[in-house]
Scaffold this active site. Structure first.
Site, PDB file in Angstrom:
ATOM      1  N   GLY A  90       0.872  -1.175   0.000  1.00 17.01           N
ATOM      2  CA  GLY A  90       0.000   0.000   0.000  1.00 17.01           C
ATOM      3  C   GLY A  90       0.903   1.216   0.000  1.00 17.01           C
ATOM      4  O   GLY A  90       2.128   1.075   0.020  1.00 17.01           O
ATOM      5  N   GLY A  92       3.049   3.346   1.435  1.00 15.69           N
ATOM      6  CA  GLY A  92       3.747   3.336   2.718  1.00 15.69           C
ATOM      7  C   GLY A  92       4.435   4.648   3.009  1.00 15.69           C
ATOM      8  O   GLY A  92       4.872   4.903   4.132  1.00 15.69           O
ATOM      9  N   ASP A 125      10.031   3.975   7.083  1.00 13.80           N
ATOM     10  CA  ASP A 125       9.918   5.214   7.855  1.00 13.80           C
ATOM     11  C   ASP A 125       9.009   6.238   7.188  1.00 13.80           C
ATOM     12  O   ASP A 125       8.872   7.370   7.671  1.00 13.80           O
ATOM     13  CB  ASP A 125      11.320   5.815   8.086  1.00 13.80           C
ATOM     14  CG  ASP A 125      12.043   6.074   6.769  1.00 13.80           C
ATOM     15  OD1 ASP A 125      11.433   5.913   5.689  1.00 13.80           O
ATOM     16  OD2 ASP A 125      13.235   6.420   6.809  1.00 13.80           O
ATOM     17  N   ARG A 176       4.212  14.280  -7.371  1.00 10.92           N
ATOM     18  CA  ARG A 176       4.090  13.478  -8.592  1.00 10.92           C
ATOM     19  C   ARG A 176       2.705  13.672  -9.183  1.00 10.92           C
ATOM     20  O   ARG A 176       1.722  13.773  -8.462  1.00 10.92           O
ATOM     21  CB  ARG A 176       4.304  12.012  -8.216  1.00 10.92           C
ATOM     22  CG  ARG A 176       4.188  11.037  -9.367  1.00 10.92           C
ATOM     23  CD  ARG A 176       4.896   9.740  -9.045  1.00 10.92           C
ATOM     24  NE  ARG A 176       4.150   8.911  -8.121  1.00 10.92           N
ATOM     25  CZ  ARG A 176       4.607   7.752  -7.636  1.00 10.92           C
ATOM     26  NH1 ARG A 176       5.803   7.307  -7.986  1.00 10.92           N
ATOM     27  NH2 ARG A 176       3.892   7.040  -6.797  1.00 10.92           N
ATOM     28  N   ARG A 183      -2.909   0.698  -9.504  1.00 12.35           N
ATOM     29  CA  ARG A 183      -1.905  -0.250 -10.015  1.00 12.35           C
ATOM     30  C   ARG A 183      -2.554  -1.600 -10.272  1.00 12.35           C
ATOM     31  O   ARG A 183      -3.651  -1.871  -9.769  1.00 12.35           O
ATOM     32  CB  ARG A 183      -0.808  -0.421  -8.950  1.00 12.35           C
ATOM     33  CG  ARG A 183      -0.218   0.898  -8.484  1.00 12.35           C
ATOM     34  CD  ARG A 183       0.237   0.822  -7.028  1.00 12.35           C
ATOM     35  NE  ARG A 183       0.587   2.146  -6.508  1.00 12.35           N
ATOM     36  CZ  ARG A 183       1.821   2.613  -6.384  1.00 12.35           C
ATOM     37  NH1 ARG A 183       2.840   1.866  -6.691  1.00 12.35           N
ATOM     38  NH2 ARG A 183       2.051   3.828  -5.932  1.00 12.35           N
ATOM     39  N   ASP A 252       2.942  -4.150  -8.413  1.00 10.02           N
ATOM     40  CA  ASP A 252       2.524  -2.930  -7.699  1.00 10.02           C
ATOM     41  C   ASP A 252       3.181  -1.689  -8.302  1.00 10.02           C
ATOM     42  O   ASP A 252       2.850  -0.569  -7.910  1.00 10.02           O
ATOM     43  CB  ASP A 252       2.851  -3.035  -6.195  1.00 10.02           C
ATOM     44  CG  ASP A 252       4.307  -3.392  -5.940  1.00 10.02           C
ATOM     45  OD1 ASP A 252       4.761  -4.424  -6.457  1.00 10.02           O
ATOM     46  OD2 ASP A 252       5.004  -2.630  -5.254  1.00 10.02           O
TER      47      ASP A 252
HETATM   48  P1  AMP Z   1       8.831   0.568  -3.945  1.00  4.09           P
HETATM   49  O1  AMP Z   1       9.990  -0.347  -3.861  1.00  4.09           O
HETATM   50  O2  AMP Z   1       9.190   2.033  -3.745  1.00  4.09           O
HETATM   51  O3  AMP Z   1       7.966   0.349  -5.125  1.00  4.09           O
HETATM   52  O4  AMP Z   1       7.954   0.226  -2.640  1.00  4.09           O
HETATM   53  C1  AMP Z   1       7.392  -1.024  -2.374  1.00  4.09           C
HETATM   54  C2  AMP Z   1       6.471  -0.891  -1.178  1.00  4.09           C
HETATM   55  O5  AMP Z   1       7.187  -0.483  -0.035  1.00  4.09           O
HETATM   56  C3  AMP Z   1       5.338   0.118  -1.354  1.00  4.09           C
HETATM   57  O6  AMP Z   1       4.198  -0.371  -0.704  1.00  4.09           O
HETATM   58  C4  AMP Z   1       5.909   1.344  -0.690  1.00  4.09           C
HETATM   59  O7  AMP Z   1       4.922   2.219  -0.249  1.00  4.09           O
HETATM   60  C5  AMP Z   1       6.690   0.749   0.451  1.00  4.09           C
HETATM   61  N1  AMP Z   1       7.832   1.579   0.863  1.00  4.09           N
HETATM   62  C6  AMP Z   1       8.987   1.787   0.183  1.00  4.09           C
HETATM   63  N2  AMP Z   1       9.811   2.594   0.880  1.00  4.09           N
HETATM   64  C7  AMP Z   1       9.190   2.896   2.030  1.00  4.09           C
HETATM   65  C8  AMP Z   1       9.514   3.686   3.180  1.00  4.09           C
HETATM   66  N3  AMP Z   1      10.689   4.314   3.286  1.00  4.09           N
HETATM   67  N4  AMP Z   1       8.608   3.756   4.173  1.00  4.09           N
HETATM   68  C9  AMP Z   1       7.448   3.123   4.093  1.00  4.09           C
HETATM   69  N5  AMP Z   1       7.066   2.374   3.058  1.00  4.09           N
HETATM   70  C10 AMP Z   1       7.917   2.242   2.028  1.00  4.09           C
HETATM   71 MG    MG Z   2       6.337   0.992  -5.783  1.00  9.67          MG
END
Ligand code: AMP
Ligand code: MG
Length: 485
Positions: A90, A92, A125, A176, A183, A252
């Site tokens: 979700g 995050g 975080d 953005r 997604r 995602d």
């Molecule tokens: P991504 O690799 O950026 O596509 O992220 C994959 C998942 O991890 C998504 O659900 C993001 O919202 C979550 N996510 C990535 N980085 C962070 C972060 N620093 N804090 C919280 N959630 C994160």
């Molecule tokens: Mg992502």
């Protein structure tokens, strides 16, 4: 009165039931300030050209004072990551702030990446660091400049908030824009949670908001999936033609409107290396450059599986079966334009194949090669041959190519002029992004601005910036880009 009252702001996504999202207010960072503002994009929405001209702009986007017309929310989704299903995803660290209309009346999401913790943050975080925010800003604008479907970057902010990754870094925020933040993983979440009536509702909304042409079709849901498959093929064909590797093609990170989405450890090819892996955590090469078309199909199959209660199997299969042909068609159209060979002639496939073989065997820079071909009206063929180690083979190929060009119904001048409109001179090489990051760490954002300017018009000549189109320096080849962001 708020500055935002003059705009048409909605949040259609919030029409969905609460199981689709959670309202979350952004958690502001310390001493947030603009790094860069995308004036050209901003004016398409009637937003100020200069971000400093309106203080409400910074306070709204930094989360300091969220305007009443915004409804910040974190979306719930899931997804297949490196082939395995993860139900636990979700937003995050990103929030959908609102939707805004452009001057043509099209609604676009305003999303804030790096906005703090949400119920979907897991062990994260909720933050984004300056380094990765710069990369996403520059790459989305580079892709837009290249005419490739993509999310956009409206602006970027930095702060005094330390964020820990491999060491301490600076917390940053990206504003953005996207047609949608829905997604493939949204549909997967509802399917695997057995929320099938909610899934039908989401499909109805996706059709209403993004594929209204499907409403009148016999089978609107099947038509929607077919559109998604087609747009995905179109997007990936563009990646392959320009030499772009996304790096994390998890479901995602796949937009249901076929926009390049969620820039992480992406890379543009320097040398033409088909098996190039830009993501250093991708030990198996699942998301290698030459795997992207196949992974697009894998991802669409995962989406199809999750839509199986809504769409007949035969309809899903028919769209999946068309995918490869569609991608091949888009790709060959793009390559024909790049090579200036628009008419279909016998022997073309062999000419194309031998070109890719030679490029790969000789480790030739893909972008510089294509650009050199588009100057063969005024420059000698030796300028192309000199890019190769095996000059004999290269000479043979260029001669065949030039003989083939003769069969086009066009002068060399016109052919090459058209080719220069589709073969970029400037791409976002990893080392260029890194130089901009290094300067930004010292508070100097000039390199980000220079690159944004060049990448917004990558097909034009910019004589003062010739060095940005050269081969990467030794330190900039095969750079290891940290996957943390
Ligand atoms: P991504 O690799 O950026 O596509 O992220 C994959 C998942 O991890 C998504 O659900 C993001 O919202 C979550 N996510 C990535 N980085 C962070 C972060 N620093 N804090 C919280 N959630 C994160
Ligand atoms: Mg992502």
């Amino acid at each position: 009165m708020s500055f935002w009252n003059a705009f048409s702001i909605t949040t259609r996504y919030a029409e969905l039931p609460r199981s689709f999202f959670t309202y979350v207010q952004p958690t502001p960072l310390e001493n947030t300030r603009w790094v860069i503002w995308n004036s050209k994009l901003a004016t398409q929405f009637g937003l100020p050209e200069e971000p400093e001209s309106n203080t409400e702009l910074l306070s709204s986007f930094s989360g300091e004072h969220v305007p009443a017309v915004f409804s910040p929310l974190a979306m719930k989704y899931a997804g297949h990551q490196f082939g395995g299903y993860n139900p636990d995803l979700g937003d995050g660290r990103g929030l959908l702030l609102a939707e805004i209309k452009d001057k043509e009346g099209n609604s676009v999401d305003l999303h804030l990446k790096g906005a703090g913790l949400t119920p979907y943050s897991r062990s994260g975080d909720g933050r984004a660091v300056l380094r990765s925010t710069i990369r996403e800003y520059l790459c989305s604008e580079a892709m837009a400049g290249l005419g490739i479907p993509t999310t956009r970057a409206l602006g970027m902010m930095t702060s005094d908030t330390p964020v820990f990754r491999e060491g301490y870094e600076t917390g940053a925020l990206l504003v953005r824009m996207a047609e949608t933040h829905i997604r493939f993983g949204h549909f997967e979440h509802l399917f695997y949670s057995n929320l099938l009536s909610e899934q039908k509702l989401l499909a109805d909304k996706v059709i209403e908001w993004h594929y209204p042409q499907c409403i009148a079709k016999d089978k609107p849901y099947a038509a929607m999936f077919d559109e998604i498959a087609d747009k995905t093929a179109y997007m990936i064909a563009h990646w392959q033609a320009v030499g772009f590797a996304h790096g994390v093609m998890n479901t995602d990170n796949m937009s249901i409107t076929g926009q390049t989405f969620d820039y992480g450890p992406f890379g543009f090819l320097d040398d033409y290396e088909p098996s190039y892996i830009c993501n250093h955590s991708d030990y198996q090469g699942r998301y290698a450059f030459n795997q992207q078309p196949r992974i697009g199909l894998w991802n669409l199959s995962a989406l199809a599986h999750s839509l199986s209660s809504l769409i007949e199997k035969s309809d899903l299969e028919s769209s999946l079966e068309k995918y490869e042909t569609r991608l091949g068609h888009y790709f060959s159209q793009l390559m024909r334009k790049k090579l200036g060979l628009l008419s279909k002639q016998e022997g073309d496939s062999r000419l194309f194949e031998s070109m890719f073989e030679l490029l790969s065997q000789n480790s030739v820079d893909y972008t510089r090669f294509m650009r050199a071909l588009s100057y063969l009206d005024s420059q000698d063929k030796q300028t192309v041959v000199d890019l190769f180690l095996d000059r004999e083979a290269a000479t043979l190929w260029v001669e065949l190519y030039l003989a083939r060009c003769e069969k086009e119904d066009k002068s060399a001048e016109i052919r090459c002029k058209e080719m220069r409109r589709v073969n970029p001179k400037y791409i976002l090489r990893n080392y260029l992004a890194q130089q901009a990051i290094n300067k930004a760490k010292d508070g100097d954002y000039s390199e980000i601005k220079t690159l944004s300017m060049l990448l917004a018009s990558p097909f034009d000549e910019h004589p003062r910036f010739e060095s940005y189109a050269q081969l990467p320096p030794e330190w900039g080849k095969k750079m290891e880009i940290s996957c943390s962001s």
